[in-house]
Scaffold this active site. Structure first.
Site, PDB file in Angstrom:
ATOM      1  N   TYR A 186       0.948  -1.244  -0.090  1.00 17.65           N
ATOM      2  CA  TYR A 186       0.101  -0.016   0.091  1.00 17.65           C
ATOM      3  C   TYR A 186       0.850   1.341  -0.092  1.00 17.65           C
ATOM      4  O   TYR A 186       0.547   2.035  -0.797  1.00 17.65           O
ATOM      5  CB  TYR A 186      -0.923   0.028   1.201  1.00 17.65           C
ATOM      6  CG  TYR A 186      -1.469   1.290   1.490  1.00 17.65           C
ATOM      7  CD1 TYR A 186      -2.258   1.976   0.717  1.00 17.65           C
ATOM      8  CD2 TYR A 186      -1.217   2.023   2.832  1.00 17.65           C
ATOM      9  CE1 TYR A 186      -2.779   3.384   1.074  1.00 17.65           C
ATOM     10  CE2 TYR A 186      -1.560   3.270   3.057  1.00 17.65           C
ATOM     11  CZ  TYR A 186      -2.600   3.970   2.285  1.00 17.65           C
ATOM     12  OH  TYR A 186      -3.244   5.060   2.608  1.00 17.65           O
ATOM     13  N   LYS A 206       1.218   4.325  -2.740  1.00 17.13           N
ATOM     14  CA  LYS A 206       1.205   5.632  -2.650  1.00 17.13           C
ATOM     15  C   LYS A 206       2.425   6.406  -2.876  1.00 17.13           C
ATOM     16  O   LYS A 206       2.452   7.430  -3.314  1.00 17.13           O
ATOM     17  CB  LYS A 206       0.596   5.963  -1.220  1.00 17.13           C
ATOM     18  CG  LYS A 206      -0.839   5.465  -0.875  1.00 17.13           C
ATOM     19  CD  LYS A 206      -1.765   6.024  -1.702  1.00 17.13           C
ATOM     20  CE  LYS A 206      -2.281   7.535  -1.249  1.00 17.13           C
ATOM     21  NZ  LYS A 206      -3.395   7.922  -1.907  1.00 17.13           N
TER      22      LYS A 206
HETATM   23  N1  LIG Z   1      -7.363   6.513   6.277  1.00 16.01           N
HETATM   24  C1  LIG Z   1      -6.396   6.993   6.787  1.00 16.01           C
HETATM   25  O1  LIG Z   1      -5.815   7.093   7.999  1.00 16.01           O
HETATM   26  C2  LIG Z   1      -5.502   7.576   5.794  1.00 16.01           C
HETATM   27  C3  LIG Z   1      -4.391   8.456   6.373  1.00 16.01           C
HETATM   28  C4  LIG Z   1      -3.555   9.287   5.320  1.00 16.01           C
HETATM   29  C5  LIG Z   1      -3.981   9.401   4.040  1.00 16.01           C
HETATM   30  N2  LIG Z   1      -5.238   8.557   3.461  1.00 16.01           N
HETATM   31  C6  LIG Z   1      -5.324   8.769   2.207  1.00 16.01           C
HETATM   32  O2  LIG Z   1      -6.547   9.211   2.112  1.00 16.01           O
HETATM   33  C7  LIG Z   1      -7.325   8.804   0.870  1.00 16.01           C
HETATM   34  C8  LIG Z   1      -8.881   8.248   1.454  1.00 16.01           C
HETATM   35  O3  LIG Z   1      -8.544   7.433   2.559  1.00 16.01           O
HETATM   36  P1  LIG Z   1      -9.790   6.544   2.875  1.00 16.01           P
HETATM   37  O4  LIG Z   1      -9.411   6.177   4.190  1.00 16.01           O
HETATM   38  O5  LIG Z   1     -10.915   7.612   2.971  1.00 16.01           O
HETATM   39  O6  LIG Z   1      -9.933   5.196   2.286  1.00 16.01           O
HETATM   40  P2  LIG Z   1     -11.182   4.543   1.863  1.00 16.01           P
HETATM   41  O7  LIG Z   1     -10.836   2.892   1.666  1.00 16.01           O
HETATM   42  O8  LIG Z   1     -12.214   4.520   2.939  1.00 16.01           O
HETATM   43  O9  LIG Z   1     -11.967   5.355   0.545  1.00 16.01           O
HETATM   44  C9  LIG Z   1     -11.511   4.943  -0.805  1.00 16.01           C
HETATM   45  C10 LIG Z   1     -12.652   5.528  -1.744  1.00 16.01           C
HETATM   46  O10 LIG Z   1     -11.940   5.395  -3.006  1.00 16.01           O
HETATM   47  C11 LIG Z   1     -12.844   4.702  -3.958  1.00 16.01           C
HETATM   48  N3  LIG Z   1     -12.056   3.996  -5.148  1.00 16.01           N
HETATM   49  C12 LIG Z   1     -11.390   3.106  -4.948  1.00 16.01           C
HETATM   50  N4  LIG Z   1     -10.687   2.607  -6.098  1.00 16.01           N
HETATM   51  C13 LIG Z   1     -11.438   3.567  -6.876  1.00 16.01           C
HETATM   52  C14 LIG Z   1     -11.190   3.794  -8.268  1.00 16.01           C
HETATM   53  N5  LIG Z   1     -10.323   2.847  -8.973  1.00 16.01           N
HETATM   54  N6  LIG Z   1     -12.210   4.565  -8.906  1.00 16.01           N
HETATM   55  C15 LIG Z   1     -12.641   5.471  -8.241  1.00 16.01           C
HETATM   56  N7  LIG Z   1     -12.811   5.325  -7.014  1.00 16.01           N
HETATM   57  C16 LIG Z   1     -12.241   4.464  -6.338  1.00 16.01           C
HETATM   58  C17 LIG Z   1     -13.646   3.672  -3.077  1.00 16.01           C
HETATM   59  O11 LIG Z   1     -14.981   3.437  -3.510  1.00 16.01           O
HETATM   60  C18 LIG Z   1     -13.735   4.668  -1.682  1.00 16.01           C
HETATM   61  O12 LIG Z   1     -14.915   5.293  -1.833  1.00 16.01           O
HETATM   62  C19 LIG Z   1      -6.574   7.686   0.268  1.00 16.01           C
HETATM   63  O13 LIG Z   1      -6.041   8.213  -0.729  1.00 16.01           O
HETATM   64  C20 LIG Z   1      -5.549   7.334   1.462  1.00 16.01           C
HETATM   65  O14 LIG Z   1      -4.353   6.819   1.037  1.00 16.01           O
HETATM   66  C21 LIG Z   1      -5.895   7.786   4.444  1.00 16.01           C
END
Ligand SMILES: NC(=O)c1ccc[n+]([C@@H]2O[C@H](COP(=O)([O-])OP(=O)(O)OC[C@H]3O[C@@H](n4cnc5c(N)ncnc54)[C@H](O)[C@@H]3O)[C@@H](O)[C@H]2O)c1
Length: 335
Positions: free
Chosen positions: A151, A155
Site C-alpha cells: 500500500y 502511494k
Molecule cells: N485512512 C487514513 O488514515 C489515511 C491517512 C492518510 C492518507 N489517507 C489517504 O486518504 C485517501 C482516502 O482514504 P480513506 O481512508 O478514505 O479510504 P477508503 O478506502 O475509505 O475510501 C476510498 C474510496 O476510493 C474509492 N475508490 C477506490 N478505487 C477507486 C477507483 N479505481 N476509482 C474510483 N474510486 C475508487 C472507493 O470506492 C472509496 O470510496 C487515500 O488516498 C488514502 O491513501 C488515508
C-alpha cells in the site's frame, strides 16, 4: 473556484471532506467520482447528494471518463485509493492499478486542461520511525521515502508521479501526506471502528503483536480543513504534512475505547502481528501551521474518540450489514 471534482468522495475521508465543503463553502459545486468499491458507499453521501453534490459512479482508471470530468471542473482533489494495508498483503494488484495507474490517468488529464490538482497521500510513504523512547524524530516533508508495505509503496509511487508531472508538464499540483484518520464513516475493517464495533457486537477485541506500535491520530474533520487550506492557499509543487500531534500506542487506543465503553481496560487478546508492521509514525506539521496558519480543532483525542464511539453506536444500520463479512475475512487469515 466554482466546480470541484473529488475522487473517492464516497469513502471515509472523501465523504467527510465533501460534507465539509457543503457546510463551509456552499458556493462550490462538487462532483464525486467514485467506483463504489467495498469501501465506497452511496449512503456516506446520502444527506448531501442533491443540487450541490453529484455522484458519478466510475473508475479513475477510465481515461475517457476522467478526461471529460476533468475538462468540466476547476480543480481536482484526489482521495480515491485502495487504502487497507491488510488487503494489500493478500492481493496487491488493485493497489497498483488504482493508486498508480488511477493517479497517472488523473494527472494526464489535469495537465492537459491546466487544472489545479491536489493529491491526498499518507505518511506511510516515509516508512517507520524508532519508538518514541528511542527517538524524538518526526516525519518532515523532505524525509526519505522508504515505504514498507505494498500500500505505502503504491502511494509513494503516486506521489512521485505527481512531482514528475509538476516538473515535466507544469501540472498545478500540491501533495499532502497525512497521519492516521479517525471519525465517522470509516469502514469497519480499520483499527478504531473494528474495535468499537467488536465491543458493541460482543466480540472480544484483538490487538496485533504487543500493541506498542505508535500511530499519530487526527480527526478526519481536521484533515478536511487542512486539505482545503492547501488547495486554496498552498504553493504549487509543494508537499505539506498533515498531523495533529496525536501519537498513541495501539494498546493505549484500545484501552481508552474499552474504558469509554464501560469495559475493563484489559478485556482484549493479543494476536499474531502483521508482516512488516511499521513501528511508529509521527508528523511534524510545522510547515502547514506556519505557512498556511492551519490549526487542528480536535486536540483532545479522548473526546474525539468518545464522539466517534457515539457515532458507531447511533449508526449501527450503517455498519451492521458488512460487519460479519469483515470479521470472516480476518478469521480466514488468523486475525
Ligand atoms: N485512512 C487514513 O488514515 C489515511 C491517512 C492518510 C492518507 N489517507 C489517504 O486518504 C485517501 C482516502 O482514504 P480513506 O481512508 O478514505 O479510504 P477508503 O478506502 O475509505 O475510501 C476510498 C474510496 O476510493 C474509492 N475508490 C477506490 N478505487 C477507486 C477507483 N479505481 N476509482 C474510483 N474510486 C475508487 C472507493 O470506492 C472509496 O470510496 C487515500 O488516498 C488514502 O491513501 C488515508
Amino acid at each position: 473556484m466554482q466546480q470541484l471534482l473529488v475522487t473517492g468522495g464516497a469513502g471515509f475521508i472523501g465523504a467527510n471532506f465533501v460534507r465539509y465543503v457543503v457546510q463551509q463553502h456552499p458556493d462550490v459545486n462538487v462532483t464525486v467520482l467514485d467506483k463504489l468499491t467495498y469501501a465506497g458507499n452511496r449512503a456516506n453521501l446520502a444527506d448531501v447528494l442533491g443540487s450541490q453534490v453529484t455522484l458519478i459512479v466510475g473508475d479513475i482508471c477510465d481515461g475517457p471518463l476522467v478526461d471529460r470530468l476533468v475538462q468540466q471542473t476547476d480543480a481536482i482533489v484526489h482521495f480515491a485509493a485502495e487504502s487497507h494495508n491488510d488487503r494489500a498483503l493478500i492481493d496487491p494488484w488493485p493497489f497498483m492499478q488504482t493508486n498508480i495507474i488511477g493517479t497517472y490517468t488523473l494527472i494526464q488529464a489535469a495537465a492537459k486542461y491546466h487544472k489545479r490538482f491536489h493529491h491526498v497521500s499518507t505518511d506511510e510513504v516515509y516508512g517507520d520511525l524508532p519508538l518514541a523512547d528511542d527517538s524524538a524524530e518526526k516525519f518532515k516533508p523532505d524525509s526519505r521515502y522508504q515505504p514498507s508495505s505494498p500500500y505505502a509503496a503504491s502511494k509513494a509511487s503516486s506521489d512521485m508521479l505527481v512531482r514528475a508531472w509538476v516538473r515535466s508538464f507544469g501540472l498545478q499540483a500540491t501533495i499532502s501526506n497525512c497521519s492516521n484518520n479517525y471519525g465517522p464513516y470509516q469502514y469497519v475493517e480499520k483499527f478504531i471502528p473494528r474495535q468499537i464495533t467488536n465491543i458493541i457486537s460482543g466480540i472480544r477485541p484483538k490487538l496485533y503483536g504487543n500493541g506498542q506500535n505508535v500511530r499519530d491520530w487526527i480527526q478526519t474533520a481536521d484533515h478536511s480543513t487542512a486539505v482545503w487550506a492547501i488547495l486554496t492557499r498552498g504553493r504549487i509543487g509543494e508537499t505539506y504534512l498533515i498531523g495533529a500531534d496525536g501519537e498513541q500506542t495501539n494498546q493505549a487506543v484500545l484501552e481508552q475505547i474499552l474504558t469509554i465503553m464501560g469495559q475493563p481496560a484489559s478485556a482484549y487478546d493479543l494476536v499474531r502481528d502483521r508482516p512488516g508492521h511499521d513501528r511508529r509514525y509521527a508528523i511534524d506539521a510545522t510547515k502547514l501551521r506556519t505557512e498556511l496558519g492551519w490549526r487542528p480543532q480536535y486536540t483532545d483525542f479522548r473526546q474525539g474518540l468518545a464522539a466517534t464511539i457515539d457515532w458507531y453506536r447511533t449508526n449501527q444500520s450503517w455498519w451492521q450489514p458488512v460487519k460479519q463479512t469483515v470479521e470472516d475475512g480476518y478469521a480466514k487469515h488468523g486475525q
